[in-house]
Design an enzyme around this catalytic site. Structure first.
Site, mmCIF file in Angstrom:
data_model
loop_
_atom_site.group_PDB
_atom_site.id
_atom_site.type_symbol
_atom_site.label_atom_id
_atom_site.label_comp_id
_atom_site.label_asym_id
_atom_site.label_seq_id
_atom_site.Cartn_x
_atom_site.Cartn_y
_atom_site.Cartn_z
ATOM 1 N N ASP A 72 18.563 -18.323 37.718
ATOM 2 C CA ASP A 72 19.619 -19.024 38.446
ATOM 3 C C ASP A 72 20.995 -18.604 37.951
ATOM 4 O OD1 ASP A 72 18.929 -20.439 36.037
ATOM 5 O OD2 ASP A 72 20.139 -22.137 36.717
ATOM 6 N N GLU A 137 18.610 -23.331 34.425
ATOM 7 C CA GLU A 137 19.307 -23.274 33.140
ATOM 8 C C GLU A 137 20.768 -23.634 33.303
ATOM 9 O OE1 GLU A 137 21.469 -21.815 29.631
ATOM 10 O OE2 GLU A 137 21.781 -21.246 31.709
#
Length: 379
Positions: A72, A137
């Site tokens: 991400d 994250e």
């Protein structure tokens, strides 16, 4: 174009803003499965996680080296401010531009290609290689790495070494690696007063005035002196809110948000107790909610740090600095099941910024450092 650079571009082209993986992990899984990795998807509340492992000839008795990372990326910000579209890889002046170029799709690509080269050169490698990848994250980090760690804990799985591909370098590749991180703990404080007309303060209780002396004491407090590995613990206010916006109303409450970044010289319980003691000393009527985002962790010098330092020196000629500065990372979760966790990746000067980029000259050396570590520890 090198295999590492090609894979980096392929991953950057996926608009994988948290928690949407946009099939980045599928791209990685296809390549890892072709190497003989057992790949397992661990999904949780819209988050995609990958646990992939390839055992060596020593089986479960062999050392296990994991690479941890995230697919991400943070949002792009205003698209019109980008020189080129953030999810269209672009080369200019020796740099590769795109969201995630530095944080951390180059690291992902580099370790995948490093694993491919390592397995080709050492088909009978003794130790195990693993990938722990998440799409959560940059966001809340509640359904990402921590969920995989909990799953591995339930199975009794332990890691021996873990490299987290965070962009730790500053000016040159390998000048800084992180062998630990400070803990993070936030507090939401509400100090209660009595609302009233500002012309009649004797009929009200101003919570800002009540809070101010305690706030000054908290800001001046020396929480600890740090230690050999960590700077002193810090306490900072992030938000202070009170009032209705009117100029003639004493507010009924004041809300304060604050954060500790704390070292191994302090504990969660100790810091909380000291905050409550200061607030109670000033006889405040308050509520306080605590959130611990992560505990501090530290990897002392050992096999992993030695291997990484040696690989960086061999590839770049640099003597690396071990550091614990900066924010939190998923290393805080992995440290629960792994005694040696170190973060290493490309320079971080452009991360989370408009026109994020990586210098192309760092791409192959990054892959080579990762491959050298594999060769030193699990061949």
């Amino acid at each position: 174009m090198s295999a590492t650079l090609a894979l980096t571009e392929q991953l950057i082209a996926r608009a994988s803003v948290t928690p949407d993986d946009q099939h980045c992990q599928q791209i990685m899984t296809e390549r890892l499965a072709a190497l003989g990795f057992d790949c397992e998807t661990v999904a949780s509340h819209g988050v995609t996680n990958l646990w992939a492992v390839k055992r060596g000839t020593d089986g479960r008795d062999g050392k296990l080296l994991a690479f941890a990372g995230h697919t991400d990326v943070v949002p792009t910000g205003p698209l019109e401010q980008w020189t080129s579209p953030p999810f269209v890889p672009a080369h200019r002046d020796g740099k590769l531009y795109g969201r995630g170029a530095a944080d951390m799709k180059t690291s992902l690509a580099a370790f995948v290609v490093a694993a491919e080269e390592f397995v080709a050169a050492h088909p009978d490698h003794r130790g195990a290689i693993a990938f722990l990848i998440t799409s959560d994250e940059e966001g809340p980090a509640t359904d990402g790495t921590v969920k995989v760690v909990e799953l591995l804990e339930s199975r009794g799985e332990r890691l021996d070494y873990c490299i987290v591909g965070e962009p730790t370098s500053t000016a040159e590749l390998g000048d800084v690696v992180k062998n630990g991180r400070r803990g993070s703990m936030s507090g939401e404080l509400i100090v209660k007063g009595v609302q009233g007309h500002i012309a009649y303060p004797h009929l009200a209780k101003n919570p800002i005035h009540l809070l101010a002396p305690a706030l000054a004491e908290l800001a001046a407090e020396q929480w600890d002196e740090g230690n050999e590995y960590f700077p002193p613990t810090t306490w900072q206010v992030s938000n202070l809110r009170a009032g209705t916006g009117a100029t003639n109303v004493i507010p009924g409450h004041a809300d304060l948000l604050f954060n500790f970044r704390f070292s191994t010289a302090s504990t969660v319980e100790g810091l909380q107790a000291r905050v409550h003691a200061i607030l109670d000393k000033h006889q405040l009527d308050y509520t306080l909610k605590w959130t611990v985002s992560g505990l501090p962790f530290l990897t002392p010098r050992g096999e992993l740090s030695n291997a990484l330092e040696h690989a960086i020196r061999a590839e770049t000629g640099l003597t690396t600095e071990l550091s614990t500065t900066g924010g939190t990372s998923d290393g805080r979760f992995i440290a629960r099941i792994c005694p040696q966790v170190i973060e290493f990746g490309p320079p971080n000067g452009s991360i989370h910024k408009i026109d994020e980029h990586i210098e192309v000259r760092f791409v192959e050396p990054l892959k080579n450092v990762y491959r050298r570590v594999l060769e030193q520890l699990i061949a």
